[in-house]
Design a protein around this motif. Structure first.
Motif, PDB file in Angstrom:
ATOM      1  N   HIS A 169      -4.148   0.121  -2.302  1.00 50.77           N
ATOM      2  CA  HIS A 169      -4.229   1.233  -1.356  1.00 50.77           C
ATOM      3  C   HIS A 169      -2.869   1.841  -1.048  1.00 50.77           C
ATOM      4  O   HIS A 169      -2.778   3.028  -0.760  1.00 50.77           O
ATOM      5  CB  HIS A 169      -4.843   0.752  -0.042  1.00 50.77           C
ATOM      6  N   ALA A 170      -1.815   1.022  -1.073  1.00 47.55           N
ATOM      7  CA  ALA A 170      -0.515   1.492  -0.588  1.00 47.55           C
ATOM      8  C   ALA A 170       0.043   2.688  -1.374  1.00 47.55           C
ATOM      9  O   ALA A 170       0.462   3.669  -0.761  1.00 47.55           O
ATOM     10  CB  ALA A 170       0.472   0.337  -0.569  1.00 47.55           C
ATOM     11  N   ARG A 221       4.563  -5.563   0.173  1.00 50.66           N
ATOM     12  CA  ARG A 221       4.298  -6.589   1.180  1.00 50.66           C
ATOM     13  C   ARG A 221       2.856  -7.042   1.265  1.00 50.66           C
ATOM     14  O   ARG A 221       2.579  -8.125   1.777  1.00 50.66           O
ATOM     15  CB  ARG A 221       4.735  -6.072   2.546  1.00 50.66           C
ATOM     16  N   LEU A 222       1.914  -6.214   0.841  1.00 47.55           N
ATOM     17  CA  LEU A 222       0.522  -6.609   1.014  1.00 47.55           C
ATOM     18  C   LEU A 222       0.197  -7.808   0.130  1.00 47.55           C
ATOM     19  O   LEU A 222       0.704  -7.924  -0.987  1.00 47.55           O
ATOM     20  CB  LEU A 222      -0.408  -5.432   0.694  1.00 47.55           C
ATOM     21  N   ILE A 266       6.946   4.373   2.687  1.00 48.63           N
ATOM     22  CA  ILE A 266       6.044   3.454   3.391  1.00 48.63           C
ATOM     23  C   ILE A 266       5.032   2.868   2.412  1.00 48.63           C
ATOM     24  O   ILE A 266       4.753   1.670   2.418  1.00 48.63           O
ATOM     25  CB  ILE A 266       5.312   4.181   4.547  1.00 48.63           C
ATOM     26  N   GLY A 320       4.531  -1.029   1.507  1.00 48.64           N
ATOM     27  CA  GLY A 320       3.225  -1.667   1.574  1.00 48.64           C
ATOM     28  C   GLY A 320       2.857  -2.322   0.252  1.00 48.64           C
ATOM     29  O   GLY A 320       2.316  -3.422   0.209  1.00 48.64           O
TER      30      GLY A 320
END
Lengths: 158, 120
Positions: free
Chosen positions: B45-46, B36-37, B29, B33
């Motif tokens: 952060h991911a 995609r962020l 996950i 992220g």
């Protein structure tokens, strides 16, 4: 003989964890710990003043729970996919703690916890710039940081 | 180095499997992220999902596997967890501050400017 007893004790424990417990390794680990303590002493770092060390487990407990909670929150946020724009943002938090060790611990806590990252501490202004992934309410974030971590750290490193 | 597969009772095998999958899932996950962020600071952060929860769950699986399998407490994984969680924030902060410095030099309006109370 032991300028940093806690560090030396941690080194012995680490040595025994990595090599398995035996009398030989205990002796070797103690030797390593003593010499490492002297080596560190010759660097003359600031000695952290741990006033209430017994509160450290409480801090670790809080951080442990928070890491799990924010893991769930951030996973959910990433999986949901559709996010409001501008839900993340920068946040300038005024701090009261000044002790370098306490600041370092706080920086590690905030950065290691998913969803918040410690960017820049200014010792002149005593503020820190952090970036938050899900910044809904600035006041709540500032209060959480100050009450959950800063208050406790100030008590430990009084 | 070849390790022979250890015999585990069912409950331990299930627990190991659950924590391994949980750790792998969190890391996956985090990686999605990361892909995609939209902005650098959000992407920062991911991966912490992988370095906090992901590492934690996989290390827990390892502790259960070797402790139950060999019949003695194996907890040196805690050291891995400790060192990973102490060292990764240092890298994150270095990257973030480099990005901050660059954005400010380029006068990017999305990034807060440095407030200088005192003249430099």
């Amino acid at each position: 003989m032991l300028p940093y007893p806690i560090l030396s004790l941690c080194l012995v424990l680490m040595w025994l964890l990595l090599n398995g417990f035996s009398l030989g390794h205990l002796l070797l680990g103690v030797l390593v710990a003593i010499f490492a303590g002297w080596a560190l002493a010759s660097l003359r770092p600031d000695k952290p003043k741990l006033k209430k060390w017994y509160l450290l487990p409480k801090l670790f407990g809080i951080v442990f729970v928070d890491v799990i909670r924010s893991n769930i929150a951030v996973s959910w946020l990433l999986l949901k996919g559709k996010r409001r724009k501008d839900s993340s943002g920068f946040l300038l938090v005024p701090l009261e703690i000044e002790d370098p060790t306490a600041l370092a611990i706080m920086a590690v806590i905030l950065t290691a916890t998913p969803g918040s990252a410690w960017l820049e501490y200014d010792s002149g202004d005593k503020t820190v710039l952090i970036h938050v992934l899900d910044l809904i309410d600035k006041e709540t974030w500032i209060n959480t940081i100050k009450q959950r971590y800063e208050a406790l750290l100030m008590e430990i490193f009084a | 180095m070849t390790e022979q597969v250890l015999d585990l009772p069912l409950w331990a095998a299930v627990a190991v499997a659950i924590f391994l999958i949980l750790g792998a899932l969190l890391t996956l996950i985090g990686t999605i992220g990361f892909l995609r962020l939209p902005t650098f600071y959000e992407r920062l952060h991911a991966p912490t999902l992988g370095t906090s929860g992901g590492v934690g769950a996989i290390l827990l699986a390892s502790i259960i596997y070797f402790s139950v399998g060999t019949g003695r407490l194996v907890i040196h994984e805690i050291l891995i967890g400790l060192f990973v969680s102490i060292t990764t924030p240092v890298t994150f902060m270095l990257l973030a501050r480099a990005a901050l410095h660059r954005d400010r030099a380029e006068r990017n309006p999305d990034v807060p400017a440095k407030v200088h109370r005192k003249p430099v």
